[in-house]
Write an enzyme that holds these catalytic residues in place. Structure first.
Site, PDB file in Angstrom:
ATOM      1  N   ASP A  11     -48.556 -48.364 -73.575  1.00 29.82           N
ATOM      2  CA  ASP A  11     -49.087 -48.996 -74.820  1.00 29.82           C
ATOM      3  C   ASP A  11     -48.661 -50.500 -74.878  1.00 29.82           C
ATOM      4  O   ASP A  11     -47.651 -50.778 -74.437  1.00 29.82           O
ATOM      5  CB  ASP A  11     -48.024 -48.333 -75.835  1.00 29.82           C
ATOM      6  CG  ASP A  11     -48.765 -48.410 -77.263  1.00 29.82           C
ATOM      7  OD1 ASP A  11     -48.766 -49.674 -77.645  1.00 29.82           O
ATOM      8  OD2 ASP A  11     -49.115 -47.378 -77.854  1.00 29.82           O
ATOM      9  N   ILE A  12     -49.748 -51.351 -75.177  1.00 25.23           N
ATOM     10  CA  ILE A  12     -49.358 -52.650 -75.362  1.00 25.23           C
ATOM     11  C   ILE A  12     -48.437 -53.287 -76.545  1.00 25.23           C
ATOM     12  O   ILE A  12     -47.811 -54.250 -76.692  1.00 25.23           O
ATOM     13  CB  ILE A  12     -50.645 -53.524 -75.499  1.00 25.23           C
ATOM     14  CG1 ILE A  12     -51.495 -53.487 -76.625  1.00 25.23           C
ATOM     15  CG2 ILE A  12     -51.521 -53.429 -74.287  1.00 25.23           C
ATOM     16  CD1 ILE A  12     -52.512 -54.275 -76.969  1.00 25.23           C
ATOM     17  N   HIS A  72     -55.572 -38.503 -77.950  1.00 27.65           N
ATOM     18  CA  HIS A  72     -54.554 -39.175 -77.102  1.00 27.65           C
ATOM     19  C   HIS A  72     -53.358 -38.714 -77.352  1.00 27.65           C
ATOM     20  O   HIS A  72     -53.046 -38.049 -78.640  1.00 27.65           O
ATOM     21  CB  HIS A  72     -54.630 -40.754 -77.146  1.00 27.65           C
ATOM     22  CG  HIS A  72     -54.469 -41.322 -78.588  1.00 27.65           C
ATOM     23  ND1 HIS A  72     -55.250 -41.279 -79.511  1.00 27.65           N
ATOM     24  CD2 HIS A  72     -53.195 -41.926 -79.115  1.00 27.65           C
ATOM     25  CE1 HIS A  72     -54.862 -41.986 -80.485  1.00 27.65           C
ATOM     26  NE2 HIS A  72     -53.683 -42.408 -80.390  1.00 27.65           N
ATOM     27  N   HIS A  81     -49.056 -40.018 -76.965  1.00 26.16           N
ATOM     28  CA  HIS A  81     -48.012 -40.892 -76.855  1.00 26.16           C
ATOM     29  C   HIS A  81     -47.266 -40.150 -76.125  1.00 26.16           C
ATOM     30  O   HIS A  81     -46.384 -39.092 -76.530  1.00 26.16           O
ATOM     31  CB  HIS A  81     -47.453 -41.277 -78.104  1.00 26.16           C
ATOM     32  CG  HIS A  81     -48.588 -42.108 -78.958  1.00 26.16           C
ATOM     33  ND1 HIS A  81     -48.504 -43.375 -78.999  1.00 26.16           N
ATOM     34  CD2 HIS A  81     -49.482 -41.732 -79.767  1.00 26.16           C
ATOM     35  CE1 HIS A  81     -49.386 -43.889 -79.814  1.00 26.16           C
ATOM     36  NE2 HIS A  81     -50.187 -42.590 -80.194  1.00 26.16           N
TER      37      HIS A  81
END
Length: 131
Positions: A30-31, A94, A96
């Site tokens: 994750d950016i 998605h 995390h």
């Protein structure tokens, strides 16, 4: 229909800091991480909600998430890897995976307006990349 950012990443139109890929799943950092190693695991099937994935795609996603979480825990030497399925920020299913040592770390909300440190993310992705 407009492609999501995740579909663009899958298609190689947008770069990512990839740590895992197979025929059904892609995982990348994750950016705007909650913590170091915060990873997004996405199915290559562009379904909006995890619960709408066909059974084989769902099983592949969850098996990959488990494999990656175990790898993150061992590589980062951190006791916990939290799993979140939120589904409101990008309309593409998605998961995390969030490494943490305390509840406060896990519930941290990163500043999404800051510029990502791509050099640091690239270095971390290299360390975490699964063969």
């Amino acid at each position: 229909m407009t492609k999501t950012i995740f579909s663009q990443i899958i298609d190689g139109e947008i770069p990512c800091h990839k740590i895992y890929e197979d025929d059904k799943v892609l995982a990348f950092l994750d950016i705007h991480p909650i913590s170091t190693g915060h990873t997004l695991v996405i199915p290559k099937n562009p379904v909006q909600f995890v619960w709408d994935l066909p059974a084989d795609d769902y099983q592949a996603l969850m098996a990959a998430a488990k494999k990656i979480a175990t790898h993150l825990r061992e590589t980062l030497e951190i006791p916990y890897i939290g799993e979140q399925i939120v589904g409101v920020d990008v309309p593409h299913a998605h998961v995390h995976l969030v490494p943490f040592t305390s509840v406060n770390e896990y519930r941290n909300v990163p500043d999404m307006t800051t510029e990502p440190d791509h050099a640091e993310l690239a270095k971390l992705a290299e360390t975490l990349r699964l063969a």
